[in-house]
Write a protein that holds these residues in place. Structure first.
Motif, PDB file in Angstrom:
ATOM      1  N   PRO A 400       0.881  -1.318  -0.038  1.00 11.59           N
ATOM      2  CA  PRO A 400      -0.094  -0.003   0.090  1.00 11.59           C
ATOM      3  C   PRO A 400       0.967   1.279   0.021  1.00 11.59           C
ATOM      4  O   PRO A 400       0.259   2.377  -0.278  1.00 11.59           O
ATOM      5  CB  PRO A 400      -0.760  -0.124   1.136  1.00 11.59           C
ATOM      6  N   THR A 403       0.657   3.324  -3.286  1.00 12.62           N
ATOM      7  CA  THR A 403      -0.354   4.174  -3.619  1.00 12.62           C
ATOM      8  C   THR A 403       0.080   5.704  -3.239  1.00 12.62           C
ATOM      9  O   THR A 403      -0.031   6.710  -4.023  1.00 12.62           O
ATOM     10  CB  THR A 403      -1.423   3.786  -2.559  1.00 12.62           C
ATOM     11  N   LEU A 419      -4.792   4.913 -10.359  1.00 12.55           N
ATOM     12  CA  LEU A 419      -4.220   3.793  -9.636  1.00 12.55           C
ATOM     13  C   LEU A 419      -5.172   2.656  -9.776  1.00 12.55           C
ATOM     14  O   LEU A 419      -6.380   2.675  -9.650  1.00 12.55           O
ATOM     15  CB  LEU A 419      -4.006   4.169  -8.294  1.00 12.55           C
ATOM     16  N   GLY A 421      -4.816  -0.782  -7.744  1.00 13.56           N
ATOM     17  CA  GLY A 421      -4.227  -1.574  -6.853  1.00 13.56           C
ATOM     18  C   GLY A 421      -4.544  -2.843  -6.781  1.00 13.56           C
ATOM     19  O   GLY A 421      -5.597  -3.133  -7.595  1.00 13.56           O
ATOM     20  N   ASN A 429      -5.573   0.675   0.282  1.00 10.01           N
ATOM     21  CA  ASN A 429      -5.464   1.574  -0.828  1.00 10.01           C
ATOM     22  C   ASN A 429      -6.572   2.709  -0.629  1.00 10.01           C
ATOM     23  O   ASN A 429      -6.412   3.882  -1.011  1.00 10.01           O
ATOM     24  CB  ASN A 429      -5.415   0.861  -2.164  1.00 10.01           C
ATOM     25  N   VAL A 433      -6.004   6.832  -0.576  1.00  9.82           N
ATOM     26  CA  VAL A 433      -6.282   7.580  -1.685  1.00  9.82           C
ATOM     27  C   VAL A 433      -7.555   8.660  -1.212  1.00  9.82           C
ATOM     28  O   VAL A 433      -7.379   9.761  -1.325  1.00  9.82           O
ATOM     29  CB  VAL A 433      -6.988   6.553  -2.708  1.00  9.82           C
ATOM     30  N   ILE A 452      -8.537   6.381  -8.014  1.00 10.33           N
ATOM     31  CA  ILE A 452      -8.320   4.866  -7.870  1.00 10.33           C
ATOM     32  C   ILE A 452      -9.187   4.122  -8.462  1.00 10.33           C
ATOM     33  O   ILE A 452     -10.424   4.449  -8.333  1.00 10.33           O
ATOM     34  CB  ILE A 452      -8.019   4.362  -6.423  1.00 10.33           C
ATOM     35  N   THR A 456     -10.835  -4.223  -8.762  1.00 11.58           N
ATOM     36  CA  THR A 456      -9.846  -5.067  -8.681  1.00 11.58           C
ATOM     37  C   THR A 456      -9.762  -6.242  -9.640  1.00 11.58           C
ATOM     38  O   THR A 456      -8.654  -6.760  -9.621  1.00 11.58           O
ATOM     39  CB  THR A 456      -9.249  -5.152  -7.449  1.00 11.58           C
TER      40      THR A 456
END
Length: 690
Positions: A400, A403, A419, A421, A429, A433, A452, A456
């Protein structure tokens, strides 16, 4: 589009007077209690919840036993004062039953418009939410009469809720009303009317359908709800309009069920891919933010980063709580200890991350630097100037801290960041953020400078790899599989940050204690990071003298040893090494050891199996060290030092975006300069080309 609502973190719920009051003017306590239960549960789930509540005048009329709403402004202001106090008492009672505290926030439009007070409002919301206090918002009717008169600015709490959603950068606005959604005609009058399930743009035709009448004790009709939706859409947000009679439908909305009318922008993407639509929206927002960042002065950027460093430490508890969720999930999934360490945040590590931010502040800003200037034969003065890359996409796994490192370096160099992650660090994350975006917004910068991707999944990652219209460059950080997937699938230009199959070679003319310290540090200090050593090569002339001590020290650090036949003949209980071991980045407490006849053999092995990351030789022979430096193909080559120093912080870059193992554009730890491009600036005096 609906499925993405599951990932919304910060939510504004607007409840109208028609939901809080019965038609006879009595207070609907049953609905208010259900609302308190639902919002408390969302907060328990880790969502940031803000309630914008109408009803002050309605509750005031009930408290004072008035049958109808007064018509004069002073009367309405007085009743609003009474009603607001009573309404907060009711909310406090019901939320308290579910273990939650509420905080009253009364706003006027000038407070939102004035930058200083706007910043104070943002700070207040953030602190309330950090402490899991539910902010309950209303317009301050006792001093601002806009809502009462239906004239300007907020005008009603529908618009107020949309503005609050904008100010606090909410992911979703849920508007509870007395109707199931937005219809093509009045459903109370026309049983054949049809509800819109999704609206992507507010058009004059829709406004013509809306009308403008509110309830007897309220002010907001359908027209005001469309106005609120227009504000939300303009800011790239999402809004759901639904019936507030059963607040439990909020759970259905958050689950992605087709409840009410969803207002959300929708680009014309081939195939109608919803995830790509979300990415395009983020891309557009990032492009807009990048234009602002490119013009930002160094002083303003540094001040924003100083504030961010303070905010990170100040939000330590919130960040660690999110990190604990990730650690618990990882532990339940059987993730090994070395990878858990990679994921783990501690108060000390957050301080280190903040220190990295401060180091970036102290570094020279490369943007605007003229690196070279000359005159050509035509007497034109030509300069080469550093400029931002634009929008940088970063796909990464586990750690993390990446980030913050990525966001800070990109921000300092005038680049916006998107981003993506890994799922293993999802909550960490998001929390980081959120702190970054809130801090940047408080410093007067667009929050969309850092975004972000909350989905995922692999599909989303692959779509991000093809976002050419909005990404200027894509940087992957993670496993060999991730990096290879990016290289194979991306159409966006890629800066490859390679995996770290790193080696230490101990030459025949090495000092034993120095060599032992270096290999133990390179392997065992943090085995999960990319600059950790995975293979030890040792000269055959000193192997029998050195290896027993080295093996003993490594095993004291719980390192498993895999070796070739020569190693097994010197050290007991060695696991036989295979060809696969020479190729593997373990990222764990495992080390492969091979005995080699000379430095040439070591160099050949490294160039065959290495990933061009970091390689080290331990020797007192100058000529051997120079051969190693010149012939080993890697981003960082060491003489008598651990590979663990390949790191932006250690190199004096403050932080790093990654360690590039390719040869185009950048190589090694990527600091500020590596996140810039150049353009030519040319000064003339009327020259034309003959």
């Amino acid at each position: 589009m609906r499925t993405s609502l599951k990932n919304c973190k910060r939510i504004v719920i607007k409840v109208g007077t028609s939901t809080l009051m019965y038609p006879n003017g009595n207070i609907n306590l049953r609905t208010i209690e259900k609302l308190a239960m639902v919002l408390s549960d969302l907060s328990n789930e880790g969502k940031d919840v803000v309630l914008v509540s109408s009803g002050a005048i309605g509750v005031g009329c009930h408290k004072l036993q008035l049958a109808t709403r007064p018509t004069t402004i002073p009367e309405q202001q007085a009743i609003a004062a009474v009603g607001q106090s009573e309404l907060m008492h009711i909310y406090s009672k019901f939320f308290g039953e579910y273990g939650h505290t509420v905080g009253q926030v009364l706003l006027t439009r000038d407070v939102i418009d004035y930058p200083v007070s706007r910043k104070n409002v943002i700070n207040t919301f953030n602190k309330l939410l950090e402490n899991e206090i539910v902010p309950i918002v209303n317009e301050n009717d006792t001093v601002a009469i806009e809502e009462i008169e239906h004239l300007t600015k907020f005008g009603d709490n529908d618009r107020l809720s949309a503005i609050v959603a904008e100010v606090i950068q909410a992911d979703l606005l849920i508007m509870l009303s007395d109707i199931d959604g937005f219809y093509d005609s009045n459903p109370n009058e026309n049983p054949d009317s049809t509800m819109f399930t999704e609206i992507n743009q507010i058009t004059p035709e829709l406004q013509a359908l809306a009308g403008g009448k509110g309830s007897e004790f309220g002010t907001g009709g359908m027209l005001s709800k469309l106005a609120a939706a227009e504000i939300v859409l303009k800011n790239g947000g999402k809004m759901v309009l639904t019936n507030g009679n059963n607040p439990g439908t909020i759970f259905d909305i958050m689950n992605g069920d087709p409840v009410g009318t969803l207002f959300a922008t929708k680009d014309l993407v081939k195939g109608g891919n919803e995830t790509m639509t979300e990415l395009i929206l983020k891309g557009k927002q990032a492009k807009a933010a990048a234009l602002v960042l490119a013009q930002a002065k160094t002083k303003a950027k540094n001040e924003a980063l100083q504030s961010l460093a303070v905010s990170l430490v100040a939000n330590t508890i919130t960040i660690l709580e999110a990190n604990e969720k990730d650690l618990a999930t990882a532990s339940d999934n059987g993730v090994r200890d070395a990878m858990l360490d990679r994921l783990r945040l501690t108060p000390e590590r957050i301080v280190d991350i903040a220190e990295g931010v401060k180091q970036v502040v102290a570094l020279a800003d490369p943007i605007g630097e003229v690196v070279h200037m000359w005159k050509n034969e035509a007497e034109l003065t030509i300069g080469k100037q550093r400029v931002p890359l634009g929008v940088i996409g970063i796909i990464y796994e586990s750690r993390p801290n990446v980030t913050v490192d990525a966001a800070v370096l990109c921000f300092k160099t005038g680049n916006a960041t998107i981003l993506r992650g890994g799922s293993e660090a999802f909550h960490s994350n998001l929390a980081l953020v959120r702190v970054i975006r809130d801090s940047l917004a408080s410093s007067g910068f667009p929050a969309d400078a850092v975004q972000i991707v909350e989905d995922t999944s692999r599909d989303t990652a692959q779509q991000l790899m093809k976002l050419n219209a909005y990404l200027d460059v894509l940087i992957p950080r993670g496993s060999a599989r991730l990096i290879q997937a990016v290289l194979e699938n991306a159409t966006v230009p890629v800066i490859e940050t390679g995996t770290g199959n790193c080696h230490v070679y101990i030459d025949s003319e090495a000092q034993q204690e120095m060599a032992t310290k270096i290999i133990v540090n390179a392997k065992a200090s943090r085995p999960s990071v990319c600059n950790a050593a995975e293979t030890l090569l040792i000269h055959e002339a000193i192997a029998r003298d050195f290896l027993p001590t080295i093996a003993s020290r490594l095993r004291a650090e719980n390192v498993e040893i895999r070796g070739d036949e020569e190693v097994a003949s010197i050290v007991s209980d060695v696991i036989p090494a295979t060809e696969l071991d020479w190729e593997t980045e373990y990222a764990d407490y495992i080390l492969a050891i091979k005995v080699v006849p000379n430095a040439d053999a070591a160099i050949a092995h490294i160039n065959k199996y290495g990933t061009k990351h970091s390689e080290a030789i331990v020797t007192d022979n100058y000529f051997t060290s120079q051969k190693f430096l010149q012939q080993v193909d890697a981003a960082a080559v060491y003489v008598n030092a651990s590979t663990r120093f390949t790191d932006g912080f250690e190199f004096g870059f403050g932080a790093e975006i990654g360690i590039s193992t390719q040869k185009l554009h950048a190589r090694g730890p990527m600091g500020l300069n590596e996140l810039t491009s150049t353009k030519y600036i040319i000064y003339g005096e009327g020259q034309i080309r003959e």
